[in-house]
Design a protein around this motif. Structure first.
Motif, PDB file in Angstrom:
ATOM      1  N   GLY A 166      53.994  53.050  38.064  1.00  0.00           N
ATOM      2  CA  GLY A 166      53.008  52.644  39.085  1.00  0.00           C
ATOM      3  C   GLY A 166      52.195  52.146  37.999  1.00  0.00           C
ATOM      4  N   CYS A 167      50.607  51.830  39.351  1.00  0.00           N
ATOM      5  CA  CYS A 167      50.362  50.705  39.638  1.00  0.00           C
ATOM      6  C   CYS A 167      48.754  51.420  40.280  1.00  0.00           C
ATOM      7  CB  CYS A 167      50.609  49.467  39.980  1.00  0.00           C
ATOM      8  SG  CYS A 167      49.065  48.524  39.404  1.00  0.00           S
ATOM      9  N   ALA A 168      47.199  51.171  39.538  1.00  0.00           N
ATOM     10  CA  ALA A 168      46.178  51.612  40.273  1.00  0.00           C
ATOM     11  C   ALA A 168      45.626  50.902  41.080  1.00  0.00           C
ATOM     12  CB  ALA A 168      45.389  52.288  39.123  1.00  0.00           C
ATOM     13  N   LEU A 169      46.258  49.306  41.761  1.00  0.00           N
ATOM     14  CA  LEU A 169      45.741  48.322  42.054  1.00  0.00           C
ATOM     15  C   LEU A 169      45.558  48.846  43.902  1.00  0.00           C
ATOM     16  CD1 LEU A 169      44.924  46.171  39.206  1.00  0.00           C
ATOM     17  CD2 LEU A 169      43.516  48.053  39.883  1.00  0.00           C
ATOM     18  N   GLU A 170      46.368  49.210  44.160  1.00  0.00           N
ATOM     19  CA  GLU A 170      46.504  49.607  45.535  1.00  0.00           C
ATOM     20  C   GLU A 170      46.840  48.287  46.454  1.00  0.00           C
ATOM     21  OE1 GLU A 170      44.575  53.130  47.170  1.00  0.00           O
ATOM     22  OE2 GLU A 170      43.916  53.501  45.148  1.00  0.00           O
ATOM     23  N   CYS A 171      47.919  46.779  45.569  1.00  0.00           N
ATOM     24  CA  CYS A 171      47.449  45.527  47.078  1.00  0.00           C
ATOM     25  C   CYS A 171      48.831  46.542  48.287  1.00  0.00           C
ATOM     26  CB  CYS A 171      48.986  44.956  45.650  1.00  0.00           C
ATOM     27  SG  CYS A 171      47.857  44.441  44.494  1.00  0.00           S
ATOM     28  N   THR A 172      48.080  46.411  49.374  1.00  0.00           N
ATOM     29  CA  THR A 172      48.079  46.689  50.427  1.00  0.00           C
ATOM     30  C   THR A 172      49.835  46.442  50.813  1.00  0.00           C
ATOM     31  OG1 THR A 172      47.417  45.065  51.592  1.00  0.00           O
ATOM     32  CG2 THR A 172      46.132  47.022  51.787  1.00  0.00           C
ATOM     33  N   PHE A 173      50.854  45.748  50.124  1.00  0.00           N
ATOM     34  CA  PHE A 173      51.790  44.807  50.808  1.00  0.00           C
ATOM     35  C   PHE A 173      52.706  45.272  49.550  1.00  0.00           C
ATOM     36  CE2 PHE A 173      49.457  42.082  48.162  1.00  0.00           C
ATOM     37  CZ  PHE A 173      50.245  41.600  47.702  1.00  0.00           C
ATOM     38  N   CYS A 174      52.926  46.245  48.492  1.00  0.00           N
ATOM     39  CA  CYS A 174      53.490  46.643  46.763  1.00  0.00           C
ATOM     40  C   CYS A 174      53.921  48.099  47.222  1.00  0.00           C
ATOM     41  CB  CYS A 174      52.106  45.768  46.092  1.00  0.00           C
ATOM     42  SG  CYS A 174      53.180  46.162  44.563  1.00  0.00           S
ATOM     43  N   SER A 175      55.349  48.029  46.712  1.00  0.00           N
ATOM     44  CA  SER A 175      55.854  49.408  46.433  1.00  0.00           C
ATOM     45  C   SER A 175      55.378  50.209  45.902  1.00  0.00           C
ATOM     46  CB  SER A 175      57.458  49.633  46.798  1.00  0.00           C
ATOM     47  OG  SER A 175      57.632  48.795  45.959  1.00  0.00           O
ATOM     48  N   THR A 176      55.510  49.481  44.657  1.00  0.00           N
ATOM     49  CA  THR A 176      54.357  50.099  43.730  1.00  0.00           C
ATOM     50  C   THR A 176      53.307  50.170  43.440  1.00  0.00           C
ATOM     51  OG1 THR A 176      55.976  49.089  41.956  1.00  0.00           O
ATOM     52  CG2 THR A 176      53.816  49.636  40.648  1.00  0.00           C
ATOM     53  N   GLY A 177      52.151  49.804  44.012  1.00  0.00           N
ATOM     54  CA  GLY A 177      50.890  50.062  44.546  1.00  0.00           C
ATOM     55  C   GLY A 177      51.111  51.247  45.352  1.00  0.00           C
ATOM     56  N   ARG A 178      52.189  51.240  46.357  1.00  0.00           N
ATOM     57  CA  ARG A 178      51.679  51.991  47.433  1.00  0.00           C
ATOM     58  C   ARG A 178      51.928  53.888  47.044  1.00  0.00           C
ATOM     59  NH1 ARG A 178      52.578  51.802  53.073  1.00  0.00           N
ATOM     60  NH2 ARG A 178      51.155  49.125  53.235  1.00  0.00           N
ATOM     61  N   MET A 236      56.608  46.616  37.424  1.00  0.00           N
ATOM     62  CA  MET A 236      55.706  47.569  37.629  1.00  0.00           C
ATOM     63  C   MET A 236      54.302  47.361  37.154  1.00  0.00           C
ATOM     64  SD  MET A 236      58.840  51.034  38.298  1.00  0.00           S
ATOM     65  CE  MET A 236      57.494  52.068  39.314  1.00  0.00           C
ATOM     66  N   GLY A 237      53.235  47.687  38.082  1.00  0.00           N
ATOM     67  CA  GLY A 237      52.292  47.942  37.106  1.00  0.00           C
ATOM     68  C   GLY A 237      51.183  46.301  36.788  1.00  0.00           C
ATOM     69  N   GLU A 238      50.374  46.325  36.533  1.00  0.00           N
ATOM     70  CA  GLU A 238      49.240  45.458  36.300  1.00  0.00           C
ATOM     71  C   GLU A 238      49.727  45.169  34.468  1.00  0.00           C
ATOM     72  OE1 GLU A 238      47.663  42.591  37.726  1.00  0.00           O
ATOM     73  OE2 GLU A 238      46.926  42.292  35.398  1.00  0.00           O
ATOM     74  N   PRO A 239      49.993  44.220  33.628  1.00  0.00           N
ATOM     75  CA  PRO A 239      50.223  44.043  32.865  1.00  0.00           C
ATOM     76  C   PRO A 239      48.344  43.673  32.021  1.00  0.00           C
ATOM     77  CG  PRO A 239      50.987  41.802  33.963  1.00  0.00           C
ATOM     78  CD  PRO A 239      50.956  43.195  35.025  1.00  0.00           C
ATOM     79  N   THR A 256      49.306  38.131  36.977  1.00  0.00           N
ATOM     80  CA  THR A 256      48.349  39.549  36.723  1.00  0.00           C
ATOM     81  C   THR A 256      47.809  39.639  38.489  1.00  0.00           C
ATOM     82  OG1 THR A 256      45.734  40.348  36.794  1.00  0.00           O
ATOM     83  CG2 THR A 256      46.461  37.742  35.992  1.00  0.00           C
ATOM     84  N   SER A 257      46.885  40.392  38.649  1.00  0.00           N
ATOM     85  CA  SER A 257      46.187  40.060  40.381  1.00  0.00           C
ATOM     86  C   SER A 257      44.656  39.520  40.418  1.00  0.00           C
ATOM     87  CB  SER A 257      46.225  41.643  41.014  1.00  0.00           C
ATOM     88  OG  SER A 257      46.157  42.777  39.386  1.00  0.00           O
ATOM     89  N   GLY A 258      44.655  39.645  39.079  1.00  0.00           N
ATOM     90  CA  GLY A 258      43.058  38.961  38.478  1.00  0.00           C
ATOM     91  C   GLY A 258      41.852  39.592  38.257  1.00  0.00           C
TER      92      GLY A 258
HETATM   93 FE1  SF4 Z   1      49.369  44.968  42.997  1.00  0.00          FE
HETATM   94 FE2  SF4 Z   1      50.221  44.198  41.107  1.00  0.00          FE
HETATM   95 FE3  SF4 Z   1      49.161  46.371  41.011  1.00  0.00          FE
HETATM   96 FE4  SF4 Z   1      51.642  45.638  43.047  1.00  0.00          FE
HETATM   97  S1  SF4 Z   1      51.729  46.023  40.703  1.00  0.00           S
HETATM   98  S2  SF4 Z   1      49.891  47.556  43.703  1.00  0.00           S
HETATM   99  S3  SF4 Z   1      51.114  43.654  42.993  1.00  0.00           S
HETATM  100  S4  SF4 Z   1      48.643  44.615  41.405  1.00  0.00           S
END
Ligand code: SF4
Ligand code: SAH
Length: 361
Positions: free
Chosen positions: A110-122, A163-166, A197-199
């Motif tokens: 999964g991923c905690a960062l919740e980018c709105t267009f990303c299915s992992t984030g969702r 998947m995920g934010e490295p 990375t998302s930054g």
């Molecule tokens: Fe955002 Fe990347 Fe996480 Fe998807 S995987 S929610 S794009 S940071």
């Protein structure tokens, strides 16, 4: 307790061998067997003495995540669904091209960062992957793609874009990347390992100082207002700080540019006006821009920009002398494209529940 030898980078192997009273060269032998020959059976390690093999069998293991599903698309893209414990599965994708083969690896369940267009984030966040689970994806793919010691390497490049934010799993991701770069393991050059990375600005600086591989940054918007919405971590690390970190990174990077990823969302961030804003924004950063056609998933709420819009956007960037490419979408028929990797995550953040609740208000 049984130790999983896939957890160790070079330092870990050295410490382990010292702990069990073995000479340092054993570390190199083990790394060769495990990562270059893809062996998981101690009896196959023919240059290791019988007593040591017996001891390893009793106290150690070489265990990658279990393959739950292995599918190949019509275009040759191959996807592994890997079980990382009850209820969690992650994905790795191999993308063959004429002159290279790229493996896309996951860093978190999964991923905690919740980018709105990303299915992992969702789907929410469960946990960081261990070193064994991260490098295990490369280890497994290498084995399945039939890499013998003498065969030509099917995997020439690795991208941390699954998947995920490295950078949110910094230590484990860096240890796994050290193995990718290590000549006694996978021996990839820094240019052929890319982290996306998302930054996370402070972590970009840490990466620069510890393991500067090629860097890709998920930009997706040309101003803070829109990026705050699409990539919420922007509220913490706004564009100005992010771009400054990119410039600092280039000083140590194996390439003299940063790649900016920009997902094309119809009617959201894809106008020629957005392109012009983007040109201004990145003017002081040596970069290449990679436009990614949005890959839809159920209930995403977004649509892919049409080809003519993408072309207009790219032309506006190129007219300003920026290098811009459009990413080819691969593995569509097995849901293996960027941002579609969903796996299965036991959502500790309860994001799904919150979303359902919000939708019924
Ligand atoms: Fe955002 Fe990347 Fe996480 Fe998807 S995987 S929610 S794009 S940071
Ligand atoms: N967390 C990291 C790396 C994983 S995502 C990051 O965000 O950079 C890899 C890339 O796929 C990122 O650029 C991400 O923004 C993009 N992406 C996510 N969802 C997508 C989608 N549905 N369609 C196309 N690209 C997507």
């Amino acid at each position: 307790m049984t130790v999983n030898l896939l957890e160790f980078d070079r330092n870990g192997f050295a410490r382990y061998c010292a702990d069990i009273g073995e000479k340092p060269f054993r570390a190199r032998q083990l790394m060769h067997w495990i990562h270059q020959s893809g062996v998981d059976d101690f009896d196959a390690m023919s240059d290791i003495s019988k007593p040591l093999r017996e001891r390893l069998k009793a106290t150690a293991e070489i265990r990658a995540p279990r393959v739950a599903r292995d599918s190949t698309a019509a275009d040759g893209t191959r996807k592994w669904l890997l079980d990382v414990d009850t209820g969690n599965a992650i994905e790795a994708v191999f993308i063959p091209e004429r002159n290279r083969g790229t493996l896309c690896i996951s860093s978190q369940a999964g991923c905690a960062l919740e980018c709105t267009f990303c299915s992992t984030g969702r789907q929410g966040f469960n946990r960081n992957l261990t070193v064994a689970e991260i490098i295990g994806q490369l280890w497994q793919a290498n084995r399945d793609l039939g890499r013998g010691v003498t065969a030509q390497r099917p995997i020439s490049n690795v991208v941390m874009m699954g998947m995920g934010e490295p950078l949110a799993n910094f230590d484990n991701v860096v240890a796994a990347m050290q193995l990718m770069l290590d000549d006694d393991a996978y021996g990839l050059s820094r240019r052929r390992v890319t982290l996306s990375t998302s930054g996370l600005v402070p972590a970009i600086d840490r990466l620069r100082d510890t393991c500067p591989v090629a860097l890709a940054v998920s930009l997706h918007a040309p101003n803070d207002a829109l990026r705050n919405e699409l990539v919420p971590i922007n509220r913490k690390y706004p564009l100005r700080d992010l771009l400054a970190a990119c410039v600092r990174y280039i000083e140590k990077a194996p390439r003299d540019f940063v790649t900016f990823e920009y997902v094309m969302l119809a009617g959201v961030n894809d106008s020629v006006g957005h392109a012009r804003q983007l040109v201004k924004l990145v003017q002081s950063v040596p970069c290449k821009i990679n436009l990614i056609p949005f890959n839809p998933f159920p209930q995403s709420g977004y649509e892919r920009s049409d080809a003519a819009t993408v072309e207009r956007f790219r032309d506006a960037l190129m007219q300003a002398a920026l290098t811009a490419t459009v990413r080819k979408t691969r593995g569509d028929d097995i849901d293996a494209a960027c941002g579609q990797l969903a796996g299965q995550v036991q959502d500790k953040t309860r994001r799904r529940q919150r979303r359902v609740a919000a939708a019924t208000l």
